[in-house]
Write a protein that holds these residues in place. Structure first.
Motif, PDB file in Angstrom:
ATOM      1  N   ARG A 193       0.847  -1.198   0.000  1.00  0.00           N
ATOM      2  CA  ARG A 193       0.000   0.000   0.000  1.00  0.00           C
ATOM      3  C   ARG A 193       0.878   1.243   0.000  1.00  0.00           C
ATOM      4  N   LEU A 194       0.299   2.326  -0.509  1.00  0.00           N
ATOM      5  CA  LEU A 194       0.908   3.642  -0.390  1.00  0.00           C
ATOM      6  C   LEU A 194      -0.091   4.512   0.369  1.00  0.00           C
ATOM      7  N   HIS A 195       0.359   5.060   1.486  1.00  0.00           N
ATOM      8  CA  HIS A 195      -0.498   5.930   2.295  1.00  0.00           C
ATOM      9  C   HIS A 195      -0.289   7.371   1.859  1.00  0.00           C
ATOM     10  N   LEU A 196      -1.340   7.964   1.338  1.00  0.00           N
ATOM     11  CA  LEU A 196      -1.325   9.355   0.900  1.00  0.00           C
ATOM     12  C   LEU A 196      -1.659  10.214   2.119  1.00  0.00           C
ATOM     13  N   ARG A 197      -0.612  10.835   2.674  1.00  0.00           N
ATOM     14  CA  ARG A 197      -0.732  11.556   3.934  1.00  0.00           C
ATOM     15  C   ARG A 197      -0.283  12.999   3.736  1.00  0.00           C
ATOM     16  N   HIS A 198      -1.226  13.848   3.442  1.00  0.00           N
ATOM     17  CA  HIS A 198      -0.957  15.272   3.248  1.00  0.00           C
ATOM     18  C   HIS A 198      -1.963  16.065   4.080  1.00  0.00           C
ATOM     19  N   PRO A 199      -1.707  16.222   5.382  1.00  0.00           N
ATOM     20  CA  PRO A 199      -2.695  16.844   6.270  1.00  0.00           C
ATOM     21  C   PRO A 199      -3.083  18.278   5.908  1.00  0.00           C
ATOM     22  N   LYS A 200      -2.219  18.987   5.224  1.00  0.00           N
ATOM     23  CA  LYS A 200      -2.526  20.378   4.868  1.00  0.00           C
ATOM     24  C   LYS A 200      -3.086  20.511   3.455  1.00  0.00           C
ATOM     25  N   ALA A 201      -3.142  19.414   2.732  1.00  0.00           N
ATOM     26  CA  ALA A 201      -3.632  19.464   1.350  1.00  0.00           C
ATOM     27  C   ALA A 201      -5.149  19.587   1.326  1.00  0.00           C
ATOM     28  N   SER A 202      -5.635  20.293   0.335  1.00  0.00           N
ATOM     29  CA  SER A 202      -7.083  20.418   0.153  1.00  0.00           C
ATOM     30  C   SER A 202      -7.617  19.163  -0.526  1.00  0.00           C
ATOM     31  N   GLU A 203      -8.918  18.995  -0.479  1.00  0.00           N
ATOM     32  CA  GLU A 203      -9.536  17.882  -1.177  1.00  0.00           C
ATOM     33  C   GLU A 203      -9.236  17.975  -2.670  1.00  0.00           C
ATOM     34  N   LEU A 206      -3.716   8.734 -11.267  1.00  0.00           N
ATOM     35  CA  LEU A 206      -3.364   7.324 -11.101  1.00  0.00           C
ATOM     36  C   LEU A 206      -4.363   6.436 -11.827  1.00  0.00           C
ATOM     37  N   SER A 207      -3.907   5.271 -12.242  1.00  0.00           N
ATOM     38  CA  SER A 207      -4.802   4.312 -12.900  1.00  0.00           C
ATOM     39  C   SER A 207      -5.743   3.693 -11.867  1.00  0.00           C
ATOM     40  N   VAL A 208      -6.770   3.042 -12.341  1.00  0.00           N
ATOM     41  CA  VAL A 208      -7.729   2.366 -11.462  1.00  0.00           C
ATOM     42  C   VAL A 208      -7.013   1.331 -10.603  1.00  0.00           C
ATOM     43  N   GLU A 209      -6.100   0.586 -11.187  1.00  0.00           N
ATOM     44  CA  GLU A 209      -5.349  -0.440 -10.441  1.00  0.00           C
ATOM     45  C   GLU A 209      -4.446   0.199  -9.388  1.00  0.00           C
ATOM     46  N   GLU A 210      -3.804   1.303  -9.719  1.00  0.00           N
ATOM     47  CA  GLU A 210      -2.944   1.996  -8.744  1.00  0.00           C
ATOM     48  C   GLU A 210      -3.778   2.537  -7.582  1.00  0.00           C
ATOM     49  N   ARG A 211      -4.939   3.041  -7.871  1.00  0.00           N
ATOM     50  CA  ARG A 211      -5.813   3.612  -6.840  1.00  0.00           C
ATOM     51  C   ARG A 211      -6.203   2.578  -5.791  1.00  0.00           C
ATOM     52  N   LYS A 212      -6.343   1.333  -6.184  1.00  0.00           N
ATOM     53  CA  LYS A 212      -6.735   0.277  -5.246  1.00  0.00           C
ATOM     54  C   LYS A 212      -5.695   0.079  -4.147  1.00  0.00           C
ATOM     55  N   ARG A 213      -4.476   0.564  -4.360  1.00  0.00           N
ATOM     56  CA  ARG A 213      -3.396   0.393  -3.388  1.00  0.00           C
ATOM     57  C   ARG A 213      -3.107   1.672  -2.608  1.00  0.00           C
ATOM     58  N   ILE A 214      -3.978   2.677  -2.749  1.00  0.00           N
ATOM     59  CA  ILE A 214      -3.820   3.957  -2.057  1.00  0.00           C
ATOM     60  C   ILE A 214      -4.725   3.986  -0.819  1.00  0.00           C
ATOM     61  N   VAL A 215      -4.156   4.422   0.303  1.00  0.00           N
ATOM     62  CA  VAL A 215      -4.907   4.602   1.544  1.00  0.00           C
ATOM     63  C   VAL A 215      -4.820   6.080   1.909  1.00  0.00           C
ATOM     64  N   LEU A 216      -5.964   6.679   2.231  1.00  0.00           N
ATOM     65  CA  LEU A 216      -6.005   8.107   2.572  1.00  0.00           C
ATOM     66  C   LEU A 216      -5.956   8.339   4.079  1.00  0.00           C
ATOM     67  N   HIS A 217      -5.295   9.422   4.466  1.00  0.00           N
ATOM     68  CA  HIS A 217      -5.251   9.845   5.869  1.00  0.00           C
ATOM     69  C   HIS A 217      -6.218  10.998   6.131  1.00  0.00           C
ATOM     70  N   ASP A 218      -6.803  11.549   5.099  1.00  0.00           N
ATOM     71  CA  ASP A 218      -7.759  12.653   5.186  1.00  0.00           C
ATOM     72  C   ASP A 218      -8.742  12.518   4.024  1.00  0.00           C
ATOM     73  N   CYS A 219      -9.819  13.306   4.071  1.00  0.00           N
ATOM     74  CA  CYS A 219     -10.823  13.321   2.989  1.00  0.00           C
ATOM     75  C   CYS A 219     -11.345  11.916   2.675  1.00  0.00           C
ATOM     76  N   TYR A 220     -11.828  11.250   3.710  1.00  0.00           N
ATOM     77  CA  TYR A 220     -12.306   9.876   3.585  1.00  0.00           C
ATOM     78  C   TYR A 220     -13.397   9.711   2.533  1.00  0.00           C
ATOM     79  N   ASN A 221     -14.122  10.760   2.238  1.00  0.00           N
ATOM     80  CA  ASN A 221     -15.194  10.678   1.240  1.00  0.00           C
ATOM     81  C   ASN A 221     -14.676  10.266  -0.139  1.00  0.00           C
TER      82      ASN A 221
END
Length: 187
Positions: free
Chosen positions: A30-40, A50-65
């Motif tokens: 997994r790659l954790h996308l952790r940018h607490p100051k970034a906007s949605e 990112l491709s659909v396949e790449e997105r499946k391996r992304i975990v968000l630390h903010d903007c859960y929606n």
């Protein structure tokens, strides 16, 4: 299965999407996308590149929606978002009590295991003896990921402690993907 997870630095940076793609090509879990100051909007821009396949391996630390909207790999529970959302698949922990309280998560980070590479003055919280005792008691297991000061030269120690993998932040972005490839080669 031993897992390698990469966490992005706090700040977005030029060429980040290309770097994320290289990291994912290395075969990380997994790659954790952790940018607490970034906007949605900023997070959307990264995710949409990112491709659909790449997105499946992304975990968000903010903007859960954005998790369901883009088919991402999950959301990460942290100090900014301590509420237990159903969408959360992982959590940051700094004590064994937090690990014990996180059995619902697919995996948890325990940190700092070693002195941090990315945060000056952020020192290890755990002695060798304490970590080995936690392994013996089953607190540290395949669902607990070591975080903090992780580099290729620390892998044997991390395995000895019984962790299910490593999360890499500082060393992953200092020298491109070289450190990640080195870690993957040693598994």
């Amino acid at each position: 299965m031993w897992r390698v997870i990469v966490i992005t630095p706090e700040e977005t940076f030029a060429g980040e999407v290309e770097q994320i793609k290289k990291v994912l090509e290395c075969g990380v879990f997994r790659l954790h996308l952790r940018h607490p100051k970034a906007s949605e909007k900023e997070l959307r821009k990264i995710i949409e590149a990112l491709s659909v396949e790449e997105r499946k391996r992304i975990v968000l630390h903010d903007c859960y929606n954005l998790v369901d909207e883009y088919g991402l790999g999950g959301a990460h529970l942290n100090g900014r978002h301590p509420e237990l959302a159903d969408i959360c698949t992982s959590r940051s922990c700094h004590s064994f009590a937090e690990i014990e309280a996180s059995k619902r998560m697919r995996y948890c980070f325990l940190s700092p295991i070693f002195d941090s590479i990315s945060k000056n003055g952020y020192s290890s919280n755990f002695s060798r003896e304490v970590l080995l005792e936690a392994k013996q008691k089953g607190i540290i297991n395949e669902n607990v990921i070591a975080l903090g000061g992780i580099s290729a030269d620390k892998l044997e120690q991390v395995k000895e402690y019984g962790f299910g993998g490593v999360a890499v932040l500082g060393s992953a972005w200092k020298d491109g993907v070289a450190q990640i490839e080195k870690i993957k080669d040693l598994l």
